[in-house]
Design a protein around this motif. Structure first.
Motif, PDB file in Angstrom:
ATOM      1  N   TYR A  33     -16.322   4.522   1.731  1.00 50.82           N
ATOM      2  CA  TYR A  33     -16.013   3.160   2.178  1.00 50.82           C
ATOM      3  C   TYR A  33     -17.299   2.363   2.329  1.00 50.82           C
ATOM      4  O   TYR A  33     -17.415   1.236   1.858  1.00 50.82           O
ATOM      5  CB  TYR A  33     -15.248   3.182   3.508  1.00 50.82           C
ATOM      6  N   TRP A  34     -18.296   2.946   2.969  1.00 50.34           N
ATOM      7  CA  TRP A  34     -19.578   2.267   3.164  1.00 50.34           C
ATOM      8  C   TRP A  34     -20.237   1.956   1.829  1.00 50.34           C
ATOM      9  O   TRP A  34     -20.740   0.857   1.606  1.00 50.34           O
ATOM     10  CB  TRP A  34     -20.522   3.115   4.024  1.00 50.34           C
ATOM     11  N   ARG A  35     -20.228   2.910   0.925  1.00 49.14           N
ATOM     12  CA  ARG A  35     -20.845   2.715  -0.386  1.00 49.14           C
ATOM     13  C   ARG A  35     -20.177   1.592  -1.153  1.00 49.14           C
ATOM     14  O   ARG A  35     -20.856   0.759  -1.761  1.00 49.14           O
ATOM     15  CB  ARG A  35     -20.778   4.001  -1.196  1.00 49.14           C
ATOM     16  N   SER A  36     -18.860   1.548  -1.144  1.00 54.93           N
ATOM     17  CA  SER A  36     -18.164   0.488  -1.880  1.00 54.93           C
ATOM     18  C   SER A  36     -18.404  -0.874  -1.229  1.00 54.93           C
ATOM     19  O   SER A  36     -18.602  -1.870  -1.933  1.00 54.93           O
ATOM     20  CB  SER A  36     -16.674   0.780  -2.007  1.00 54.93           C
ATOM     21  N   ALA A  37     -18.415  -0.924   0.085  1.00 55.42           N
ATOM     22  CA  ALA A  37     -18.687  -2.190   0.778  1.00 55.42           C
ATOM     23  C   ALA A  37     -20.108  -2.666   0.490  1.00 55.42           C
ATOM     24  O   ALA A  37     -20.338  -3.866   0.266  1.00 55.42           O
ATOM     25  CB  ALA A  37     -18.479  -2.031   2.279  1.00 55.42           C
ATOM     26  N   ALA A  38     -21.068  -1.754   0.465  1.00 59.76           N
ATOM     27  CA  ALA A  38     -22.456  -2.117   0.162  1.00 59.76           C
ATOM     28  C   ALA A  38     -22.581  -2.623  -1.267  1.00 59.76           C
ATOM     29  O   ALA A  38     -23.302  -3.593  -1.537  1.00 59.76           O
ATOM     30  CB  ALA A  38     -23.376  -0.928   0.406  1.00 59.76           C
ATOM     31  N   ALA A  39     -21.890  -1.993  -2.194  1.00 56.07           N
ATOM     32  CA  ALA A  39     -21.938  -2.417  -3.593  1.00 56.07           C
ATOM     33  C   ALA A  39     -21.339  -3.812  -3.763  1.00 56.07           C
ATOM     34  O   ALA A  39     -21.908  -4.651  -4.457  1.00 56.07           O
ATOM     35  CB  ALA A  39     -21.212  -1.409  -4.479  1.00 56.07           C
ATOM     36  N   VAL A  40     -20.214  -4.061  -3.135  1.00 59.31           N
ATOM     37  CA  VAL A  40     -19.581  -5.373  -3.227  1.00 59.31           C
ATOM     38  C   VAL A  40     -20.476  -6.432  -2.586  1.00 59.31           C
ATOM     39  O   VAL A  40     -20.670  -7.520  -3.151  1.00 59.31           O
ATOM     40  CB  VAL A  40     -18.174  -5.367  -2.586  1.00 59.31           C
ATOM     41  N   HIS A  41     -21.040  -6.133  -1.440  1.00 64.42           N
ATOM     42  CA  HIS A  41     -21.955  -7.075  -0.788  1.00 64.42           C
ATOM     43  C   HIS A  41     -23.137  -7.389  -1.706  1.00 64.42           C
ATOM     44  O   HIS A  41     -23.508  -8.554  -1.881  1.00 64.42           O
ATOM     45  CB  HIS A  41     -22.461  -6.518   0.544  1.00 64.42           C
ATOM     46  N   TYR A  42     -23.730  -6.369  -2.296  1.00 69.02           N
ATOM     47  CA  TYR A  42     -24.853  -6.559  -3.210  1.00 69.02           C
ATOM     48  C   TYR A  42     -24.461  -7.457  -4.377  1.00 69.02           C
ATOM     49  O   TYR A  42     -25.182  -8.390  -4.732  1.00 69.02           O
ATOM     50  CB  TYR A  42     -25.333  -5.197  -3.704  1.00 69.02           C
ATOM     51  N   LEU A  43     -23.319  -7.173  -4.989  1.00 69.08           N
ATOM     52  CA  LEU A  43     -22.880  -7.966  -6.133  1.00 69.08           C
ATOM     53  C   LEU A  43     -22.644  -9.425  -5.760  1.00 69.08           C
ATOM     54  O   LEU A  43     -23.152 -10.336  -6.415  1.00 69.08           O
ATOM     55  CB  LEU A  43     -21.604  -7.384  -6.740  1.00 69.08           C
ATOM     56  N   VAL A  44     -21.860  -9.627  -4.721  1.00 72.70           N
ATOM     57  CA  VAL A  44     -21.486 -10.993  -4.349  1.00 72.70           C
ATOM     58  C   VAL A  44     -22.679 -11.777  -3.820  1.00 72.70           C
ATOM     59  O   VAL A  44     -22.957 -12.886  -4.286  1.00 72.70           O
ATOM     60  CB  VAL A  44     -20.331 -10.992  -3.320  1.00 72.70           C
ATOM     61  N   GLU A  45     -23.396 -11.219  -2.873  1.00 69.89           N
ATOM     62  CA  GLU A  45     -24.464 -11.965  -2.210  1.00 69.89           C
ATOM     63  C   GLU A  45     -25.779 -11.978  -2.978  1.00 69.89           C
ATOM     64  O   GLU A  45     -26.439 -13.010  -3.047  1.00 69.89           O
ATOM     65  CB  GLU A  45     -24.692 -11.407  -0.799  1.00 69.89           C
ATOM     66  N   CYS A  46     -26.163 -10.847  -3.551  1.00 71.72           N
ATOM     67  CA  CYS A  46     -27.490 -10.746  -4.171  1.00 71.72           C
ATOM     68  C   CYS A  46     -27.491 -11.108  -5.655  1.00 71.72           C
ATOM     69  O   CYS A  46     -28.449 -11.696  -6.139  1.00 71.72           O
ATOM     70  CB  CYS A  46     -28.052  -9.344  -3.977  1.00 71.72           C
ATOM     71  N   CYS A  47     -26.441 -10.745  -6.356  1.00 70.15           N
ATOM     72  CA  CYS A  47     -26.428 -10.965  -7.800  1.00 70.15           C
ATOM     73  C   CYS A  47     -25.768 -12.280  -8.219  1.00 70.15           C
ATOM     74  O   CYS A  47     -26.171 -12.869  -9.221  1.00 70.15           O
ATOM     75  CB  CYS A  47     -25.705  -9.817  -8.496  1.00 70.15           C
ATOM     76  N   TYR A  48     -24.772 -12.706  -7.471  1.00 69.91           N
ATOM     77  CA  TYR A  48     -23.987 -13.861  -7.903  1.00 69.91           C
ATOM     78  C   TYR A  48     -23.959 -14.982  -6.872  1.00 69.91           C
ATOM     79  O   TYR A  48     -23.045 -15.810  -6.869  1.00 69.91           O
ATOM     80  CB  TYR A  48     -22.571 -13.424  -8.285  1.00 69.91           C
ATOM     81  N   GLY A  49     -24.967 -15.015  -6.011  1.00 71.03           N
ATOM     82  CA  GLY A  49     -25.158 -16.133  -5.100  1.00 71.03           C
ATOM     83  C   GLY A  49     -23.986 -16.458  -4.199  1.00 71.03           C
ATOM     84  O   GLY A  49     -23.773 -17.618  -3.860  1.00 71.03           O
ATOM     85  N   GLY A  50     -23.221 -15.452  -3.815  1.00 72.77           N
ATOM     86  CA  GLY A  50     -22.098 -15.662  -2.906  1.00 72.77           C
ATOM     87  C   GLY A  50     -20.822 -16.116  -3.595  1.00 72.77           C
ATOM     88  O   GLY A  50     -19.823 -16.382  -2.928  1.00 72.77           O
ATOM     89  N   ASP A  51     -20.827 -16.191  -4.909  1.00 72.56           N
ATOM     90  CA  ASP A  51     -19.658 -16.666  -5.652  1.00 72.56           C
ATOM     91  C   ASP A  51     -18.817 -15.478  -6.127  1.00 72.56           C
ATOM     92  O   ASP A  51     -19.082 -14.882  -7.169  1.00 72.56           O
ATOM     93  CB  ASP A  51     -20.106 -17.511  -6.839  1.00 72.56           C
TER      94      ASP A  51
END
Length: 51
Positions: free
Chosen positions: A4-22
């Motif tokens: 659960y933690w790993r998937s949440a961290a991956a989603v956070h990374y994608l949304v916030e770090c890679c795609y500017g919150g979009d």
């Protein structure tokens, strides 16, 4: 719990770090991966294998 933690961290990374919150950009990239025949694992496509 770890998965659960790993998937949440991956989603956070994608949304916030890679795609500017979009989140729609993330879904668009997912759709692109799917439409192109899922040539590689999704984690590899998004570059989140280390999570």
């Amino acid at each position: 719990m770890l998965n659960y933690w790993r998937s949440a961290a991956a989603v956070h990374y994608l949304v916030e770090c890679c795609y500017g919150g979009d989140v729609m950009k993330v879904f668009s990239k997912y759709e692109e991966w799917h439409e192109n025949g899922r040539q590689q694992p999704l984690t590899e496509y998004f570059g989140v294998e280390a999570f």
